[in-house]
Each structure stands twice: as structure tokens, then as C-alpha cells.
Design a protein around this motif. Sequence first.
Motif, PDB file in Angstrom:
ATOM      1  N   PRO A   1      71.556  32.602 -11.643  1.00 16.35           N
ATOM      2  CA  PRO A   1      71.641  33.959 -11.088  1.00 16.35           C
ATOM      3  C   PRO A   1      72.854  34.686 -11.660  1.00 16.35           C
ATOM      4  O   PRO A   1      73.957  34.138 -11.691  1.00 16.35           O
ATOM      5  CB  PRO A   1      71.798  33.712  -9.584  1.00 16.35           C
ATOM      6  CG  PRO A   1      72.425  32.355  -9.478  1.00 16.35           C
ATOM      7  CD  PRO A   1      71.903  31.577 -10.656  1.00 16.35           C
ATOM      8  N   VAL A   2      72.636  35.909 -12.157  1.00 16.35           N
ATOM      9  CA  VAL A   2      73.731  36.667 -12.778  1.00 16.35           C
ATOM     10  C   VAL A   2      73.896  38.066 -12.184  1.00 16.35           C
ATOM     11  O   VAL A   2      74.865  38.751 -12.495  1.00 16.35           O
ATOM     12  CB  VAL A   2      73.563  36.767 -14.312  1.00 16.35           C
ATOM     13  CG1 VAL A   2      73.679  35.398 -14.959  1.00 16.35           C
ATOM     14  CG2 VAL A   2      72.239  37.439 -14.682  1.00 16.35           C
ATOM     15  N   GLY A   3      72.971  38.479 -11.340  1.00 20.31           N
ATOM     16  CA  GLY A   3      73.100  39.819 -10.771  1.00 20.31           C
ATOM     17  C   GLY A   3      72.200  40.038  -9.582  1.00 20.31           C
ATOM     18  O   GLY A   3      71.165  39.391  -9.432  1.00 20.31           O
ATOM     19  N   ILE A   4      72.645  40.958  -8.737  1.00 19.37           N
ATOM     20  CA  ILE A   4      71.866  41.439  -7.593  1.00 19.37           C
ATOM     21  C   ILE A   4      71.614  42.915  -7.831  1.00 19.37           C
ATOM     22  O   ILE A   4      72.519  43.642  -8.261  1.00 19.37           O
ATOM     23  CB  ILE A   4      72.656  41.281  -6.270  1.00 19.37           C
ATOM     24  CG1 ILE A   4      72.964  39.818  -5.967  1.00 19.37           C
ATOM     25  CG2 ILE A   4      71.941  41.975  -5.112  1.00 19.37           C
ATOM     26  CD1 ILE A   4      71.796  38.980  -5.530  1.00 19.37           C
ATOM     27  N   VAL A   5      70.397  43.359  -7.571  1.00 16.86           N
ATOM     28  CA  VAL A   5      70.088  44.788  -7.599  1.00 16.86           C
ATOM     29  C   VAL A   5      69.629  45.189  -6.212  1.00 16.86           C
ATOM     30  O   VAL A   5      68.652  44.638  -5.696  1.00 16.86           O
ATOM     31  CB  VAL A   5      69.002  45.142  -8.644  1.00 16.86           C
ATOM     32  CG1 VAL A   5      68.705  46.637  -8.618  1.00 16.86           C
ATOM     33  CG2 VAL A   5      69.405  44.679 -10.038  1.00 16.86           C
ATOM     34  N   GLU A   6      70.338  46.110  -5.606  1.00 17.51           N
ATOM     35  CA  GLU A   6      69.960  46.667  -4.305  1.00 17.51           C
ATOM     36  C   GLU A   6      69.298  48.009  -4.563  1.00 17.51           C
ATOM     37  O   GLU A   6      69.890  48.906  -5.157  1.00 17.51           O
ATOM     38  CB  GLU A   6      71.201  46.813  -3.413  1.00 17.51           C
ATOM     39  CG  GLU A   6      70.933  47.467  -2.089  1.00 17.51           C
ATOM     40  CD  GLU A   6      69.926  46.703  -1.221  1.00 17.51           C
ATOM     41  OE1 GLU A   6      69.321  47.348  -0.346  1.00 17.51           O
ATOM     42  OE2 GLU A   6      69.736  45.475  -1.397  1.00 17.51           O
ATOM     43  N   ALA A   7      68.038  48.147  -4.139  1.00 16.89           N
ATOM     44  CA  ALA A   7      67.278  49.387  -4.334  1.00 16.89           C
ATOM     45  C   ALA A   7      67.449  50.297  -3.126  1.00 16.89           C
ATOM     46  O   ALA A   7      67.412  49.828  -1.982  1.00 16.89           O
ATOM     47  CB  ALA A   7      65.799  49.059  -4.537  1.00 16.89           C
ATOM     48  N   LYS A   8      67.613  51.577  -3.391  1.00 13.96           N
ATOM     49  CA  LYS A   8      67.765  52.565  -2.321  1.00 13.96           C
ATOM     50  C   LYS A   8      66.881  53.777  -2.587  1.00 13.96           C
ATOM     51  O   LYS A   8      66.606  54.122  -3.737  1.00 13.96           O
ATOM     52  CB  LYS A   8      69.228  53.029  -2.210  1.00 13.96           C
ATOM     53  CG  LYS A   8      70.141  51.965  -1.664  1.00 13.96           C
ATOM     54  CD  LYS A   8      69.746  51.650  -0.239  1.00 13.96           C
ATOM     55  CE  LYS A   8      70.314  50.364   0.271  1.00 13.96           C
ATOM     56  NZ  LYS A   8      69.638  49.866   1.436  1.00 13.96           N
ATOM     57  N   ARG A   9      66.469  54.409  -1.495  1.00 14.08           N
ATOM     58  CA  ARG A   9      65.755  55.687  -1.620  1.00 14.08           C
ATOM     59  C   ARG A   9      66.696  56.713  -2.239  1.00 14.08           C
ATOM     60  O   ARG A   9      67.919  56.597  -2.138  1.00 14.08           O
ATOM     61  CB  ARG A   9      65.324  56.200  -0.248  1.00 14.08           C
ATOM     62  CG  ARG A   9      64.404  55.305   0.496  1.00 14.08           C
ATOM     63  CD  ARG A   9      63.933  55.903   1.815  1.00 14.08           C
ATOM     64  NE  ARG A   9      64.903  56.766   2.467  1.00 14.08           N
ATOM     65  CZ  ARG A   9      65.094  56.815   3.761  1.00 14.08           C
ATOM     66  NH1 ARG A   9      64.394  56.046   4.571  1.00 14.08           N
ATOM     67  NH2 ARG A   9      65.971  57.636   4.287  1.00 14.08           N
ATOM     68  N   ASP A  10      66.118  57.730  -2.834  1.00 15.93           N
ATOM     69  CA  ASP A  10      66.935  58.756  -3.485  1.00 15.93           C
ATOM     70  C   ASP A  10      67.808  59.538  -2.515  1.00 15.93           C
ATOM     71  O   ASP A  10      68.833  60.087  -2.914  1.00 15.93           O
ATOM     72  CB  ASP A  10      66.052  59.736  -4.259  1.00 15.93           C
ATOM     73  CG  ASP A  10      65.484  59.105  -5.512  1.00 15.93           C
ATOM     74  OD1 ASP A  10      64.525  59.662  -6.053  1.00 15.93           O
ATOM     75  OD2 ASP A  10      65.996  58.060  -5.955  1.00 15.93           O
ATOM     76  N   ASP A  11      67.418  59.604  -1.254  1.00 16.78           N
ATOM     77  CA  ASP A  11      68.229  60.381  -0.311  1.00 16.78           C
ATOM     78  C   ASP A  11      69.393  59.561   0.264  1.00 16.78           C
ATOM     79  O   ASP A  11      70.131  60.033   1.111  1.00 16.78           O
ATOM     80  CB  ASP A  11      67.375  60.970   0.811  1.00 16.78           C
ATOM     81  CG  ASP A  11      66.700  59.905   1.671  1.00 16.78           C
ATOM     82  OD1 ASP A  11      66.679  58.725   1.273  1.00 16.78           O
ATOM     83  OD2 ASP A  11      66.190  60.273   2.742  1.00 16.78           O
ATOM     84  N   LYS A  12      69.568  58.332  -0.200  1.00 17.13           N
ATOM     85  CA  LYS A  12      70.699  57.497   0.202  1.00 17.13           C
ATOM     86  C   LYS A  12      71.743  57.532  -0.911  1.00 17.13           C
ATOM     87  O   LYS A  12      71.405  57.521  -2.085  1.00 17.13           O
ATOM     88  CB  LYS A  12      70.264  56.039   0.413  1.00 17.13           C
ATOM     89  CG  LYS A  12      69.200  55.854   1.456  1.00 17.13           C
ATOM     90  CD  LYS A  12      69.818  55.794   2.809  1.00 17.13           C
ATOM     91  CE  LYS A  12      68.757  55.421   3.844  1.00 17.13           C
ATOM     92  NZ  LYS A  12      69.286  55.382   5.170  1.00 17.13           N
ATOM     93  N   ASP A  13      73.007  57.566  -0.553  1.00 18.25           N
ATOM     94  CA  ASP A  13      74.076  57.542  -1.544  1.00 18.25           C
ATOM     95  C   ASP A  13      74.289  56.098  -1.984  1.00 18.25           C
ATOM     96  O   ASP A  13      74.724  55.258  -1.195  1.00 18.25           O
ATOM     97  CB  ASP A  13      75.358  58.121  -0.943  1.00 18.25           C
ATOM     98  CG  ASP A  13      76.488  58.220  -1.943  1.00 18.25           C
ATOM     99  OD1 ASP A  13      76.388  57.627  -3.043  1.00 18.25           O
ATOM    100  OD2 ASP A  13      77.483  58.905  -1.636  1.00 18.25           O
TER     101      ASP A  13
END
Length: 182
Positions: free
Chosen positions: A53-65
Motif C-alpha cells: 500500500p502506497v496511498g489513500i484516496v478519499e473521494a468527496k462531492r464537489d460541494d465539499k472542500d
Amino acid sequence: MSNLEPDAREEIDKKLNRAGWEELDSPSGTGFTTEHAAGSRPADYVLWSDSQPVGIVEAKRDDKDVNHHRQQAKNYARDLTDESRYSDAYSVPFIFVADSESIVLEDLRKHSRSFREVSGFYSSDDVKRELQRDLEGGKAWLREHTYEDTDSQLWKNQQEALESAKKAILDGRHKLLVSMAT
């Protein structure tokens, strides 16, 4: 501008694919898994390079900063495995928080600790290259040397510019503008 996290994930998938990451069925090889267990909750994406494991990607809606969701990604980076290889706390060296338009990166290694907006995801080769850099050794060399080691006849403004650039690098800044007369 899309507002839903599934729409953002579709764009994130495309950006990951452009960086050379392909979805994996299991965490073996090089690519990414989705909804991978990280403690009590699943991480949106985990990046794997050579089955590590080398990275985490947290996905967010566009209206979230995206800047306000680094801690969630850091929690996943801490809880992903029992092994704390980075800064004595994290299982991975890099976290990304992204929506369909922007990506922020935080480098969790002890001597880096930088956070910035980036134009795209690191590729697996980028990750390997970053991990080979001797950040501590480079900063130690910089602390031990001065401009006088290479040129003792600089003008005062040149000396000040070089000292200012050195300080910025040691402070972990990634963007510098140096303007000097030739």
C-alpha cells in the motif's frame, strides 16, 4: 459541476487511469482497490505498488472542500494495516483527497510533511521515485553548507536570496520564486 460523490468517483477513476493505475480485484500487484477495509470503515481507494500500500484516496462531492477532509484520509492511512512505516503512525506515505475537479496531496513521511494541491495523481513510478529520495540527507547537507562553499564573492542581495531560498526549502515549501540579476 457535479454534486454527487458517485459522479466525483467516476472522474477520479479516469484520473487514476490516466496516471497508470488500474482497478484491482485484490491488493496484489500495482493498481487500486476500492472500499478497502481500513480500521472500522472502508477507505474509498487504496493505491498499491508491487502489492504494497502506497496511498489513500478519499473521494468527496464537489460541494465539499477537499482541504477539510485530510484527517479522514490520514485516519485510513493510520488504520489500513498494523504496520506504521511512515512518521511512526501511517501505513502509507501519501494521501490524496479529491473531487471531480481538484486533488490535494499530503506526504506523510517524517521529513517531508507537505500538503499541497496537485494537478494529477502520482503514477506508480512517481511513487517509487519519491520514496527513493533521501529527504533527511538532502536537508542535512543543506543545513551543513552555505553559499560560501561554492562562491564566496556574491553580492549581499544574492547572499540574502540564497539564504531565503535555503530556509524555504528546509521549511518544506514547494514553490519558490527567485529573481536575481546576472
